[in-house]
Structures are given as C-alpha cells and as structure tokens.
Write an enzyme that holds these catalytic residues in place. Structure first.
Site, PDB file in Angstrom:
ATOM      1  N   HIS A 332      18.256 -51.948   2.111  1.00  0.00           N
ATOM      2  CA  HIS A 332      19.633 -52.874   1.674  1.00  0.00           C
ATOM      3  C   HIS A 332      18.723 -54.158   1.484  1.00  0.00           C
ATOM      4  O   HIS A 332      17.640 -54.347   2.077  1.00  0.00           O
ATOM      5  CB  HIS A 332      20.209 -53.025   3.737  1.00  0.00           C
ATOM      6  CG  HIS A 332      21.146 -53.720   3.447  1.00  0.00           C
ATOM      7  ND1 HIS A 332      20.973 -55.269   3.194  1.00  0.00           N
ATOM      8  CD2 HIS A 332      22.519 -53.604   2.738  1.00  0.00           C
ATOM      9  CE1 HIS A 332      22.355 -56.452   3.587  1.00  0.00           C
ATOM     10  NE2 HIS A 332      23.124 -54.934   2.192  1.00  0.00           N
ATOM     11  N   ASP A 391      26.906 -47.511   3.655  1.00  0.00           N
ATOM     12  CA  ASP A 391      28.006 -46.630   2.304  1.00  0.00           C
ATOM     13  C   ASP A 391      27.165 -45.120   2.925  1.00  0.00           C
ATOM     14  O   ASP A 391      27.966 -44.103   2.141  1.00  0.00           O
ATOM     15  CB  ASP A 391      26.823 -47.257   0.539  1.00  0.00           C
ATOM     16  CG  ASP A 391      27.509 -48.200   0.707  1.00  0.00           C
ATOM     17  OD1 ASP A 391      28.837 -48.636   1.158  1.00  0.00           O
ATOM     18  OD2 ASP A 391      27.628 -49.110   0.185  1.00  0.00           O
TER      19      ASP A 391
END
Length: 454
Positions: A332, A391
C-alpha cells in the site's frame, strides 16, 4: 456495416501507431533530471501535499529525523478511529454505514433522532426517476457496470431542476440523493447486463425503504430476496471500511480536481467512478480473485508453505498468473505494517467462511498474506514493509456473499460515494482555487513546413 461500428483497418492502425511512436517517447531519465514527482509522489513514496482536510486521516508511518518509521495502520474518520466505529455498531448489533455517511458529510456522529430521520430520508430516495431504468440503462446497456454507473450518474443531471447550482444547500441535497440512489443504479445496471450480455433473466424487486443500505443491496440482488442478518452485517462492515480513504486517493482526488473547476456534482462524481474503475485503484479486488484462481490451480497442496511461496515467486518473476509481476492485494502507498481495513475484514469474515464451506480458500488467502513479504524480499531484493491491503480480503467477502465478480468494484463505488461527496463539499467551501499542476515541456523547436514541402 454502419459508420459507428466500422473499425480502422488493421494495416492502417499499425501505421498510425508506428507514426505515433516515432515522436512520442520520453526517456525515464528525464523525470529525474527535472525532479518530476511522478504519480505526485515524493522520492520516499509519500504523497505530494496538495491540500488540507478535516474529513479523514490515513496513518501508516511516522517520520523521525527524516526517516520513515513503520507503524500499525490507522484509518480515522473525522477524528474517530474506524475500528471504534465498527466496534460500537457490533456492540449494539446494528448497521453503521448510514451513520458513517452522516459523520463524513457533517463532521460529527448523529444522535438517535438524527440517525432515524436520516435513515428514513435515504430509504425514500433510493428509487430512480420514473422510466430511468428503461430510458437510460436498458436502451444503452454496458458489459461493464462501472462504466454504466458513471454514465447513469451523468444522466441524472437531466433529471435535476437545478443541476448547476453549487451552493452548499444544493450540493448537499444532490449528494444525499446520489448516495441513496447509487446502490439501485448498481443493481439495475447489473440486471440489464445479465439480460443483454449473459442472456439470463433480469429481475427488479421493489425497494423496502426500511432496509439499511446493506440489506437493500442483498434483497434486490438475490432472486428470492432472502439473506441472513450475519451476511448483511458483514456487507455493512465492508461499506463502512470503504466509505473514505483521504483526499489523496486517486478517485477522491479526481472528484476534488473537477470540483475545483466549479463544475456540477454529477460530472465530479462520474469522474470519480471512472477513476475507481481502474485496476490500479478500485479494480484491484477483482484482480486479487483472478490471482487466487491462478494460485488454486498452480498449487497442488494449499497447506504447503514451500509450494505456495514458490508460486508467489513465479508471480513476481512474471512466470505465472497474468504476467504482471504483481501480487495483488499486497502493499500500500501509505500503510506499512498493517492496513486496518484488511485486519477488520479478516477478523469478521472467518466465521462466514466456515459456514459457507470456504475456509480452505480463506486460509489460502491468509497464507498469501503471510508468505508474500518473504517472496518480495527474495525476488526483489527489497526488505521494505509490505502488508496485506483491503483488496486481499474484500473480494473474498463479496464472493462469500454470492456477489458476482463484475460487482466487486461497483460495490466499492457504492461505499465510497459518501467520501467523494464530503470532499467535494470541502473543496468548494475551503480551497476556492482551481487545481493546475505544471508539466515541463521537453519538445524541441520546429519550423512549420508547408504541406507541399513535407
């Protein structure tokens, strides 16, 4: 064949592409020469500071004497940690997405009377305008639901008696209406897609105003309208966790960028949908599930860490999967040690995985989370912190809830629109300046040559 459906002949298209490539290359070294912050990111990966916000804080590291220090990730809505919001709703055994909408728009949690009144407003506003589904969705169906939702939002402009008014009263009204209607747009666009591209039966259930957003989605999506409270509460948590993620994420920045021009609400929100559609942004959860299918087929023993690790290394070497060299769902831009959204989803999804008979698949995803950092370090020779992002687990949750893959990203849009609207209002009321970053021109001077001399 009419002109609309005509294609450029293959030979002509190749010549056009070759002509383009001759004059449109930019050397990667030039970006360093001119100190260009590609992706609007600083050299250490942090985002370029482009504004101020009271809406959300995405906290994933500390800067100590110029060094980035990893920490457990935090997601904070209007000063309140999202973990506490989820805990509070679970303690009372109630739905929380609607109060998060209120929190993001107005800045404080609603009291009981405000929440009840707001829930009633949202329930009444979920209906689409008369004949909207027939005239807008059915007459121009799309195989991609995100594409259709973006066009449908733009079409709602024509049903608004005062679409260009950017006063707070009008933008707030438009925002609440769009937030309420987005789940219905998604479900109706999906039903039309089923009929036209899957050659399946479409059905449109009447809406129940008393339903929460999560309940409404499940009731209208399923042929029999049946769902369990556990399923609805898990979907509600997904909506809460996806509702907002700071002004710098691409879709929210797109919304703020358009809002800075003074354009209408429908254009700004449609742009955000278009941004979220991309596989590097909201489309990543679908890529995770595609990747998991490759892993399930390529690994004979899902409980063998060595075999799973070997396959992850193949993914990184572009020897397996979609050959992108990526392990989707890992890493991320802000979070280092952990993504709080992934942590919360993982904690709440395990029980449903057991009930749905999908625990083995769930454990395989956990193995990917556990083993991927070492695979990155080995293949990329990089020991930076890499954690699972939301996700990695959201697609699995949607799959357990029986959601078709083509709705994974649209569900993200349904959840994120409160954040988009909150940022649009903040941009209009506080920034008051059109966004206009600079690009360095590197083309060389050329003299104009008359056509007969070329």
């Amino acid at each position: 064949m009419n002109g609309y459906h005509a294609n450029i002949p293959a030979g002509s298209l190749k010549r056009l592409c070759d002509e383009f490539k001759k004059y449109n290359q930019i050397s990667p070294e030039l970006f360093d020469t001119y100190h260009v912050k590609r992706g609007l990111r600083n050299s250490d990966g942090t985002g370029v500071l482009a504004g101020l916000t009271r809406i959300c804080n995405v906290h994933g590291y500390l800067i100590n004497e110029g060094e980035k220090m990893p920490i457990e990730g935090e997601l904070i809505y209007r000063g309140i940690n999202v973990k506490e919001i989820v805990k509070g709703c679970q303690k009372d055994n109630r739905f929380g997405f609607e109060e998060v909408i209120w929190l993001l728009l107005f800045g404080r949690l609603p009291n009981k009377d405000q929440l009840e009144a707001f829930n009633a407003i949202l329930g009444e506003l979920r209906e689409l305008p008369p004949y909207f589904t027939e005239d807008v969705l059915m007459k121009a169906p799309s195989p991609n639901i995100m594409n259709k939702m973006g066009r449908a939002v733009l079409a709602l402009y024509s049903y608004d008696d005062n679409p260009e008014d950017t006063s707070i009263e009008n933008v707030l009204s438009q925002s609440i209406k769009l937030i309420a209607k987005m789940p219905t747009l998604m479900v109706h666009a999906y039903q039309v897609k089923r009929k036209n591209f899957d050659h399946d039966t479409m059905f449109f259930h009447p809406l129940e105003p008393a339903h929460s957003t999560a309940e409404s989605i499940l009731a209208t999506m399923r042929p029999d309208k049946q769902f369990t409270d556990e399923e609805a509460k898990l979907l509600d948590i997904c909506l809460i966790l996806h509702a907002e993620h700071g002004g710098g994420n691409n879709s929210t920045f797109s919304c703020r960028c358009l809002s800075s021009t003074g354009t209408d609400t429908y254009s700004a929100i449609s742009a955000a949908i278009g941004s979220l559609k991309g596989p590097r942004h909201g489309g990543a959860n679908l890529k995770v599930m595609e990747m998991m299918e490759y892993i399930k087929k390529g690994v004979s023993d899902w409980e063998d860490d060595e075999e799973v690790s070997a396959f992850l290394e193949k993914l990184l070497k572009k020897e397996a999967g979609d050959r992108s060299g990526l392990i989707y769902g890992m890493g991320h831009a802000v979070y280092t040690i952990s993504d709080p959204r992934a942590v919360i989803l993982k904690e709440n999804a395990r029980k449903l995985a057991e009930k749905k008979g999908m625990l083995d698949e769930f454990k395989l995803i956990e193995s990917v989370e556990r083993l991927a950092p070492a695979a990155f370090a080995k293949v990329k020779n990089n020991n930076k912190y890499i954690c699972a992002n939301v996700d990695l687990y959201s697609g699995m949750v949607y799959k357990m809830l029986g959601m078709p893959p083509e709705l994974f990203t649209p569900l993200f849009a349904v959840a994120r629109i409160p954040g988009w609207c909150a940022h649009r209002i903040e941009e209009i009321t506080t920034a008051n300046r059109i966004m206009r970053p600079a690009y360095k021109a590197i083309s060389q001077p050329l003299e104009y040559t008359p056509l007969d001399q070329r």
